[in-house]
Design an enzyme around this catalytic site. Structure first.
Site, mmCIF file in Angstrom:
data_model
loop_
_atom_site.group_PDB
_atom_site.id
_atom_site.type_symbol
_atom_site.label_atom_id
_atom_site.label_comp_id
_atom_site.label_asym_id
_atom_site.label_seq_id
_atom_site.Cartn_x
_atom_site.Cartn_y
_atom_site.Cartn_z
ATOM 1 N N ALA A 68 -2.040 -9.460 -0.798
ATOM 2 C CA ALA A 68 -2.502 -10.306 0.315
ATOM 3 C C ALA A 68 -1.726 -10.162 1.622
ATOM 4 O O ALA A 68 -2.267 -10.469 2.679
ATOM 5 C CB ALA A 68 -2.475 -11.769 -0.123
ATOM 6 N N ALA A 69 -0.459 -9.764 1.577
ATOM 7 C CA ALA A 69 0.348 -9.748 2.812
ATOM 8 C C ALA A 69 -0.269 -8.814 3.855
ATOM 9 O O ALA A 69 -0.792 -7.762 3.491
ATOM 10 C CB ALA A 69 1.775 -9.318 2.491
ATOM 11 N N PRO A 70 -0.220 -9.214 5.138
ATOM 12 C CA PRO A 70 0.398 -10.414 5.705
ATOM 13 C C PRO A 70 -0.486 -11.665 5.659
ATOM 14 O O PRO A 70 -0.117 -12.697 6.202
ATOM 15 C CB PRO A 70 0.671 -10.000 7.150
ATOM 16 C CG PRO A 70 -0.439 -9.044 7.456
ATOM 17 C CD PRO A 70 -0.709 -8.292 6.188
ATOM 18 N N GLY A 71 -1.668 -11.544 5.079
ATOM 19 C CA GLY A 71 -2.493 -12.734 4.876
ATOM 20 C C GLY A 71 -3.746 -12.824 5.724
ATOM 21 O O GLY A 71 -4.383 -13.883 5.767
ATOM 22 N N GLY A 72 -4.132 -11.739 6.382
ATOM 23 C CA GLY A 72 -5.317 -11.774 7.236
ATOM 24 C C GLY A 72 -6.579 -12.170 6.490
ATOM 25 O O GLY A 72 -7.288 -13.102 6.884
ATOM 26 N N LYS A 73 -6.855 -11.489 5.395
ATOM 27 C CA LYS A 73 -8.087 -11.766 4.637
ATOM 28 C C LYS A 73 -7.972 -13.081 3.870
ATOM 29 O O LYS A 73 -8.948 -13.836 3.775
ATOM 30 C CB LYS A 73 -8.376 -10.608 3.680
ATOM 31 C CG LYS A 73 -8.669 -9.297 4.389
ATOM 32 C CD LYS A 73 -8.778 -8.153 3.406
ATOM 33 C CE LYS A 73 -8.706 -6.827 4.131
ATOM 34 N NZ LYS A 73 -7.382 -6.585 4.764
ATOM 35 N N ASP A 128 2.940 -9.019 -9.262
ATOM 36 C CA ASP A 128 2.659 -7.582 -9.248
ATOM 37 C C ASP A 128 1.217 -7.354 -9.691
ATOM 38 O O ASP A 128 0.850 -7.649 -10.832
ATOM 39 C CB ASP A 128 3.629 -6.867 -10.196
ATOM 40 C CG ASP A 128 3.476 -5.349 -10.162
ATOM 41 O OD1 ASP A 128 2.427 -4.850 -9.683
ATOM 42 O OD2 ASP A 128 4.395 -4.647 -10.625
ATOM 43 N N ASP A 140 -7.553 -5.528 -1.508
ATOM 44 C CA ASP A 140 -7.250 -4.673 -0.358
ATOM 45 C C ASP A 140 -5.968 -3.938 -0.722
ATOM 46 O O ASP A 140 -4.879 -4.478 -0.578
ATOM 47 C CB ASP A 140 -7.060 -5.517 0.906
ATOM 48 C CG ASP A 140 -6.811 -4.647 2.126
ATOM 49 O OD1 ASP A 140 -7.744 -3.943 2.540
ATOM 50 O OD2 ASP A 140 -5.682 -4.661 2.657
ATOM 51 N N CYS A 145 -7.417 0.627 4.334
ATOM 52 C CA CYS A 145 -7.412 0.952 5.773
ATOM 53 C C CYS A 145 -7.206 2.456 5.947
ATOM 54 O O CYS A 145 -6.351 2.904 6.699
ATOM 55 C CB CYS A 145 -6.354 0.148 6.532
ATOM 56 S SG CYS A 145 -4.681 0.316 5.903
#
Length: 454
Positions: free
Chosen positions: A269-274, A319, A337, A390
């Protein structure tokens, strides 16, 4: 301003960052961010100069070395690191910074060489840069017709092995279009936090702070901002009224079909956009379990969650390659992601093109499949798995989609078109996936696919 603050030499700061990034393998975004953080008192104009010079050299270093090597008997690979990078800075200013007179670029490079203790090489630095300044119209460039690949390598400062890979997947014209797009000046894309403010209210507040604001290209809650000093100085950012996120990434939550009350797991998840986006779309209902592999990454997510004030998002260290048995068959939506080569975001993280190796991509594709093998188990019958990266390489994208469909017959692709902006709909979005390409689309290079568990 104190005497200490007045002593700052912007070119010397740039040199220190370049050595850290190009010689010691640090990441440019981290090195530049840390320097700007340390020298927060610098004027906006000085910060802009430092960023432009440093990022410009990194972005065009293959081209710059090609130029230096035409005018220097000592090749860049044989030079001492400080001299090599002082020359690179000088060439970038001569070739690309019109506001810096060539004479000043040469003189400042000589002073910097002396400042770093290379008195005996000041004549060499001066001679090479003045020669380039006088003869910049005589530089011999690779011929596009006779040396098509070398032309791309030098003109767009791109490693040969990546071009070799892409030439098996895309046309020459498409590749050149992407390389041009990587070099274009980027605005910062932001997502309006609609749990706290409307898009129009956010726009007005940003305009009051003298920030340039434009509409996004695809989504109604996306804006593009420029002409600001740094993020934490923007009141609207501190108030949690927006999150920095590319529109390509915003599309993942937007097309997921999330509904009130859903249980959502975000595996990396980092940095947490989605994660934060999907938490906003849940309208203060449901729960988002945002996970990542380290304390630092989770702290970064929590920082954004606190600023955006999202009570339905919980972040924790986990993890993604390990199965959490209590979550099997529980999630309405799983976001995957996954770690990738990042070659789609070279326009924003220019040093990725130098740091990534071919063997890295193969290892990453294997890691992606290991995580996907766990991700599929969390999806409840009728639930959704959103897979994204990405990057723009087939092995990390469509190859993994085909692998998942082959390995897990209970999953099928689901159309993205029900919530896809009209100007992005295509034959592939109808099937359930989308490859966004810089130049062709006004986004980062990005891939995502939507699977439904039957």
């Amino acid at each position: 301003m104190t005497k200490e603050e007045k002593k700052v030499n912007l070119r010397e700061l740039s040199l220190l960052i370049l050595i850290e990034v190009l010689e010691q393998d640090s990441y440019s975004n981290v090195a530049i961010h840390n320097t700007l953080l340390k020298y927060q008192y610098l004027e906006k104009q000085d910060r802009a100069f430092l960023s432009r010079l440093t990022e410009g050299v990194i972005e065009r270093v293959i081209e710059i070395d090609y130029i230096i090597n035409q005018f220097s008997k000592v090749k860049t690979t044989k030079m001492k690191a400080p001299i090599r990078n002082i020359l690179r800075m000088g060439v970038y200013q001569i070739m690309y910074m019109d506001q810096v007179p060539d004479r000043a670029a040469c003189n400042e490079a000589v002073k910097l060489a002396q400042r770093k203790g290379f008195y005996n090489l000041k004549g060499f630095v001066n001679g090479v840069l003045r020669n380039i300044s006088r003869k910049k119209d005589e530089i011999l460039w690779p011929d596009k017709e006779k040396q098509p690949k070398e032309y791309l390598m030098v003109t767009y400062s791109f490693p040969e092995w990546i071009l070799n890979l892409w030439l098996t997947e895309y046309s020459y014209e498409q590749i050149e279009e992407m390389l041009k797009a990587f070099l274009e000046q980027k605005q910062t894309t932001i997502r309006c936090n609609q749990t706290k403010v409307t898009v129009e209210e956010l726009r007005q507040q940003l305009l009051e702070e003298k920030i340039t604001v434009k509409e996004g290209d695809y989504l109604p809650f996306a804006l593009k901002i420029s002409d600001y000093n740094y993020l934490k100085k923007i009141k609207a950012f501190r108030q949690g009224l927006f999150q920095v996120q590319d529109e390509s990434s915003m599309l993942v939550a937007y097309t997921s079909g999330v509904k009130n009350g859903d249980y959502v797991i975000d595996l990396c998840a980092a940095p947490g956009g989605k994660s934060t986006h999907i938490a906003e779309l849940l309208n203060k209902t449901g729960i988002v379990s945002a996970r990542d592999v380290s304390e630092d990454k989770v702290a970064f997510i929590n920082e954004n969650v606190a600023r955006l004030e999202l009570s339905n998002l919980k972040a924790e260290v986990y993890d993604a390659t390990e199965l959490r048995k209590e979550d099997i068959g529980k999630a309405d939506i799983v976001l995957a992601d996954l770690p990738c080569s990042g070659l789609g975001v070279i326009g924003k993280k220019t040093d990725i093109k130098y740091k990534t190796k071919k063997e890295d991509i193969e290892a990453l594709a294997e890691l992606q499949r290991r995580i996907l093998s766990q991700a599929v188990q969390y999806v409840k019958p009728g639930g959704i798995l959103m897979y994204s990266t990405c990057t723009i390489n087939h092995i990390e994208n469509i190859d993994n989609v085909n692998w998942l469909l082959e390995q897990y017959k209970e999953f099928e692709l689901e159309t993205l078109d029900s919530n896809m902006p009209d100007n992005l709909k295509s034959s592939t979005t109808k099937r359930g996936y989308l490859q966004l390409l810089p130049g062709k689309h006004k986004t980062d290079g990005f891939f995502f696919a939507k699977f439904r568990r039957k």
